[in-house]
Write an enzyme that holds these catalytic residues in place. Sequence first.
Site: not given
Length: 316
Positions: A99, A126, A128, A130, A143, A229, A231, A274
């Site tokens: 990412h 995502d 997260h 980030d 990332h 992403d 995840d 990712e």
Amino acid sequence: MVSTTCIVLGIPVQEGAGRLGCDMGPSAFRTAGLVTELRNLGYAVEDRGNIAPAPQREVRHPNGAIKALPETVAWTEAISEAAYQASGDGMPIFIGGDHSLSAGSMTGLARRAAKEGHEFFVLWLDSHPDFHTLETTTSGNLHGVPMAYATGLRGFEGFFPAVANPLKPENVCMIGIRSVDPAERSALATAGVTVHDMRAIDENGVAPLLDAFLKRVAAADGILHVSLDVDFLDPGIAPGVGTTVPGGATFREAHLIMEMLHDSGLVRSIDLVELNPFLDERGRTALLMVDLVSSLMGRRVLDRPTQSYRHTPKAH
Ligand SMILES: NC(=[NH2+])NCCC[C@H](N)C(=O)O
Ligand SMILES: [Mn+2]
Ligand SMILES: [Mn+2]
């Protein structure tokens, strides 16, 4: 919309993630049939191959936890330039790569949007946010910083390339968030980013959350970048990623988001990040990501009237 040329850009960066393997992501997306799927939907596709980082220079930061700063800076420079160019030629699809690539894609796209006089918006899918700065990251995995960088948070100056057109935090909508570090939590609140965590999805469903954001993009006559992403998705359906977090988006939630995005007609560029083929199971995560792109690009089950977000100009 089918006159759009899709420009596929492979970005085999892996230094931003805590584990190796994302450098194989671009190959896995191609092997999973990304280009063929887009052509089957009627798009012209130009696969520009994989890009390389700019020459490295020596950069050191007082935060000793930071990993691979010179590499990430060199990638960001190259990606930002490639994003600016590609977005002038068609619809860029950035296939990562970890990412950290979004530090480059978002800044290059923001520069293009500013040049064309458009307000720039980002949908961030995502687990997260980030949203670490170089000072606050404790894992040191870069990332974890691209959104803080692209929105112009302090502390990147002199290390990363200067951000000429910072993305406005209020133009960012995050969906799927379920892993936030303490420093990110306070920075997000101060910055004023719209963050929909998994609880918000559970309580409301994805449709009203996304609908409200798309209306804002349309009202500003904006253009939208989608950063996806792996995840974001539940690890049960998408195991091929180094930072799995339980309780992610389901297959149906993810496809609904993609279909709504297509209906909106607002999306101008996509990051697919990712994917770690080394951790995948017989390509199932790569195939699912390509399947989601198909929905985002207009594959549908039935013909149905679509919700129009663009305002028709008032006659006066
Ligand atoms: N793009 C990602 N998968 N980012 C994960 C970041 C996780 C954590 N917040 C960190 O900074 O290390
Ligand atoms: Mn991420
Ligand atoms: Mn993530």
